[in-house]
Scaffold this motif. Structure first.
Motif, PDB file in Angstrom:
ATOM      1  N   GLY A   1       3.774 -15.399  -0.038  1.00 50.21           N
ATOM      2  CA  GLY A   1       2.830 -16.455   0.301  1.00 50.21           C
ATOM      3  C   GLY A   1       1.378 -16.071   0.170  1.00 50.21           C
ATOM      4  O   GLY A   1       0.504 -16.870   0.519  1.00 50.21           O
ATOM      5  N   GLU A   2       1.077 -14.887  -0.350  1.00 53.01           N
ATOM      6  CA  GLU A   2      -0.314 -14.451  -0.493  1.00 53.01           C
ATOM      7  C   GLU A   2      -0.793 -14.463  -1.941  1.00 53.01           C
ATOM      8  O   GLU A   2      -1.838 -13.901  -2.273  1.00 53.01           O
ATOM      9  N   GLY A   3      -0.016 -15.080  -2.831  1.00 53.35           N
ATOM     10  CA  GLY A   3      -0.456 -15.251  -4.206  1.00 53.35           C
ATOM     11  C   GLY A   3      -0.275 -14.031  -5.092  1.00 53.35           C
ATOM     12  O   GLY A   3      -0.922 -13.937  -6.138  1.00 53.35           O
ATOM     13  N   LYS A   4       0.611 -13.130  -4.725  1.00 57.06           N
ATOM     14  CA  LYS A   4       0.797 -11.900  -5.508  1.00 57.06           C
ATOM     15  C   LYS A   4       2.138 -11.837  -6.236  1.00 57.06           C
ATOM     16  O   LYS A   4       2.278 -11.112  -7.221  1.00 57.06           O
ATOM     17  N   ARG A   5       3.126 -12.557  -5.747  1.00 53.19           N
ATOM     18  CA  ARG A   5       4.485 -12.424  -6.264  1.00 53.19           C
ATOM     19  C   ARG A   5       4.577 -12.747  -7.758  1.00 53.19           C
ATOM     20  O   ARG A   5       5.180 -11.993  -8.519  1.00 53.19           O
ATOM     21  N   TYR A   6       4.007 -13.870  -8.189  1.00 52.00           N
ATOM     22  CA  TYR A   6       4.107 -14.244  -9.601  1.00 52.00           C
ATOM     23  C   TYR A   6       3.547 -13.146 -10.500  1.00 52.00           C
ATOM     24  O   TYR A   6       4.177 -12.747 -11.488  1.00 52.00           O
ATOM     25  N   PHE A   7       2.389 -12.627 -10.144  1.00 49.61           N
ATOM     26  CA  PHE A   7       1.765 -11.608 -10.988  1.00 49.61           C
ATOM     27  C   PHE A   7       2.529 -10.286 -10.931  1.00 49.61           C
ATOM     28  O   PHE A   7       2.548  -9.543 -11.918  1.00 49.61           O
ATOM     29  N   ASP A   8       3.177 -10.000  -9.802  1.00 47.83           N
ATOM     30  CA  ASP A   8       4.031  -8.817  -9.745  1.00 47.83           C
ATOM     31  C   ASP A   8       5.210  -8.952 -10.708  1.00 47.83           C
ATOM     32  O   ASP A   8       5.598  -7.990 -11.387  1.00 47.83           O
ATOM     33  N   LEU A   9       5.806 -10.133 -10.744  1.00 47.78           N
ATOM     34  CA  LEU A   9       6.934 -10.345 -11.651  1.00 47.78           C
ATOM     35  C   LEU A   9       6.512 -10.248 -13.109  1.00 47.78           C
ATOM     36  O   LEU A   9       7.242  -9.707 -13.947  1.00 47.78           O
ATOM     37  N   VAL A  10       5.322 -10.750 -13.426  1.00 51.20           N
ATOM     38  CA  VAL A  10       4.838 -10.689 -14.804  1.00 51.20           C
ATOM     39  C   VAL A  10       4.547  -9.247 -15.204  1.00 51.20           C
ATOM     40  O   VAL A  10       4.959  -8.791 -16.283  1.00 51.20           O
ATOM     41  N   ARG A  11       3.848  -8.505 -14.362  1.00 52.24           N
ATOM     42  CA  ARG A  11       3.520  -7.124 -14.735  1.00 52.24           C
ATOM     43  C   ARG A  11       4.758  -6.237 -14.754  1.00 52.24           C
ATOM     44  O   ARG A  11       4.808  -5.242 -15.494  1.00 52.24           O
ATOM     45  N   ALA A  12       5.785  -6.612 -13.978  1.00 47.90           N
ATOM     46  CA  ALA A  12       7.017  -5.820 -13.969  1.00 47.90           C
ATOM     47  C   ALA A  12       7.740  -5.870 -15.305  1.00 47.90           C
ATOM     48  O   ALA A  12       8.601  -5.012 -15.583  1.00 47.90           O
ATOM     49  N   GLU A  13       7.395  -6.841 -16.158  1.00 48.60           N
ATOM     50  CA  GLU A  13       7.963  -6.870 -17.500  1.00 48.60           C
ATOM     51  C   GLU A  13       7.652  -5.580 -18.253  1.00 48.60           C
ATOM     52  O   GLU A  13       8.406  -5.174 -19.138  1.00 48.60           O
ATOM     53  N   GLY A  14       6.551  -4.923 -17.917  1.00 48.07           N
ATOM     54  CA  GLY A  14       6.169  -3.683 -18.593  1.00 48.07           C
ATOM     55  C   GLY A  14       6.485  -2.436 -17.808  1.00 48.07           C
ATOM     56  O   GLY A  14       6.016  -1.354 -18.170  1.00 48.07           O
TER      57      GLY A  14
END
Length: 510
Positions: free
Chosen positions: A448-461
């Motif tokens: 709920g702090e706006g970090k999850r989506y970007f964590d999932l995207v960067r985890a692609e690498g």
């Protein structure tokens, strides 16, 4: 600078337009009629300009044109919340982006104008400081604050749009700048951020009178965020060094009780590294004055409609039903995890007006409470005093753990950092941690702090990570999300209005 309430934003510093690169929004109009070179030669006036550069931090939740609160923007593209609202056409751009089918007319268009206005104001401060007025120490501080804010504003544009116009000096007619790629933006920003850090001008933490300003510790966190999102392994050791400097600084520590962390008493606590500040006292913000100082509309956005009263929220208030939490997000917490009942506002025993995708579980960290807007003299639903937490010490610990694992550092040390976070949550220690463990702990800690989506995207690498966008951001069993995230979805579409205003801009391949 009073950073809890921006009481007197310097209205004459800049004429704001929501179009970034084609209008006269870059022109400066002197509020007193005297030459700018004379006006900005005092500490008082340089401070006014610096304060004005902070103002756009407050605008995205509602800038008079659209609701684009950065937490909503990120969370609706993740896997913990639905979009909600009255229907699938309510704030349709969120629903389109949720399903990875946004376009130039359904995107986060107003962020562009909000943050390019911020960049413009930062450029002004830097220019005014170069004229040599006022006290040298203060002038240097204003300059570094503006430079760091400018990187932060570009960082948001870089995260969302990727390929954007870039400039470090304000433009002249025809007010256009070259659009460069996301990798080129990163290559421009990191040396600038490194120079700001190396200057060592900003304190690790400001005193109480200056709470809300950007600091050296905030610069460290921004550096780690950008480097880790870019998967820039060459800079991981430096980012780790910065995390350890924060860990070793007595100004920062975990707030002992997670329950208090998102209360008003928890604002600017020892865990806080950077917050966007809001207040209901003397709020000037209202329906006709969305950019004025005051509170935030986010608690109104993400709460139930037709509330009859209870849970500290009186019946005279109302919510708009956006961002209902998925049941799966609630269930990912162990029963003894102290974070669950703070993160998840469970009102399954209450009756109210159900809206689209309602689950009766809501955003708990920024949930509305009557005490948080009771002093507002204008529209209360626009002016809650909940500060927006951007960087917390818990993230420093988890960043350090992840960077240790990525650089072949001590697994024991990494495990210790993760266990500090888990201990506060009331959970048992882990004997050793993997990258997946760290990402999972980030999921639980920052839900709920706006970090999850970007964590999932960067985890692609990230080698070995199973918490990836291509695995988590997929069609659901409810039929709400029917598309799967792909690499082309990393950067959202540019607004059609910006493409129309500047024919040189190229749309993202979304």
């Amino acid at each position: 600078m009073n950073t809890k309430i921006y009481k007197t934003l310097f209205a004459g510093v800049v004429a704001v337009s929501l179009t970034a690169c084609n209008d006269s929004f870059l022109e400066v109009e002197n509020p007193t009629g005297e030459p700018l070179e004379e006006y900005y030669m005092t500490d008082e006036h340089l401070s006014e300009a610096c304060t004005s550069a902070y103002a756009p931090l407050h605008w995205p939740d509602w800038d008079g044109t659209a609701y684009n609160d950065l937490t909503c923007d990120a969370e609706i593209m993740g896997d913990d919340f639905w979009v909600g609202g009255s229907s699938i056409s309510d704030n349709q751009h969120w629903h389109k982006l949720f399903n990875f089918e946004g376009d130039g007319n359904n995107t986060l268009g107003t962020l562009w104008g909000d943050f390019y206005s911020g960049i413009k104001r930062c450029n002004d401060v830097i220019k005014y400081c170069s004229w040599g007025g006022g006290n040298e120490k203060n002038r240097t501080s204003y300059e570094m604050q503006a430079r760091l804010l400018r990187v932060y504003y570009y960082n948001i544009l870089w995260h969302y749009y990727g390929n954007v116009p870039f400039y470090l000096e304000n433009l002249s007619e025809p007010y256009t700048a070259p659009q460069i790629t996301a990798d080129e933006i990163y290559a421009q920003l990191l040396p600038e951020l490194e120079a700001i850090i190396a200057s060592n001008v900003l304190p690790m933490r400001w005193d109480a009178a200056n709470e809300g300003r950007v600091s050296q510790a905030m610069a460290y966190m921004l550096y780690a965020e950008m480097v880790m999102y870019q998967n820039d392994a060459a800079r991981y050791p430096t980012a780790l060094t910065y995390m350890k400097q924060i860990i070793g600084d007595s100004n920062y520590s975990l707030n002992p009780d997670f329950k208090d962390l998102f209360s008003e008493n928890g604002e600017m606590c020892s865990e806080s590294i950077f917050e966007i500040t809001y207040d209901d006292d003397n709020a000037q913000r209202d329906w006709g004055t969305p950019l004025h100082a005051g509170g935030t509309v986010f608690p109104t956005l993400c709460s139930p409609n037709g509330w009859a009263g209870g849970e500290g929220w009186d019946s005279g208030n109302d919510g708009w039903g956006f961002l209902p939490m998925r049941l799966e997000a609630y269930n990912m917490y162990a029963d003894n995890d102290k974070r669950r009942d703070v993160t998840c506002w469970d009102v399954r025993g209450y009756t109210y007006t159900e809206r689209y995708q309602d689950t009766h579980i809501w955003h708990g960290k920024y949930r509305p409470q009557s005490a948080n807007n009771q002093d507002c003299p204008t529209s209360k639903n626009l002016n809650y005093n909940n500060n927006k937490r951007i960087y917390r010490y818990a993230e420093t610990l988890l960043n350090a753990a992840e960077l240790l694992l990525q650089t072949g550092g001590s697994a024991t040390e990494a495990t210790g950092y993760v266990n500090e976070v888990r201990t506060r949550a009331g959970l048992a220690n882990l004997s050793s941690v993997t990258i997946d463990d760290v990402l999972n702990e980030r999921h639980l800690e920052f839900c709920g702090e706006g970090k999850r989506y970007f964590d999932l995207v960067r985890a692609e690498g990230i080698s070995g990570a199973t918490e990836k966008a291509t695995l988590k951001l997929v069609p659901d069993t409810y039929g709400y999300r029917t598309n799967t995230w792909s690499a082309s979805k990393k950067h959202i579409p540019l607004s059609q209005s910006e493409l129309d205003a500047d024919p040189t801009l190229v749309q993202n391949n979304y």
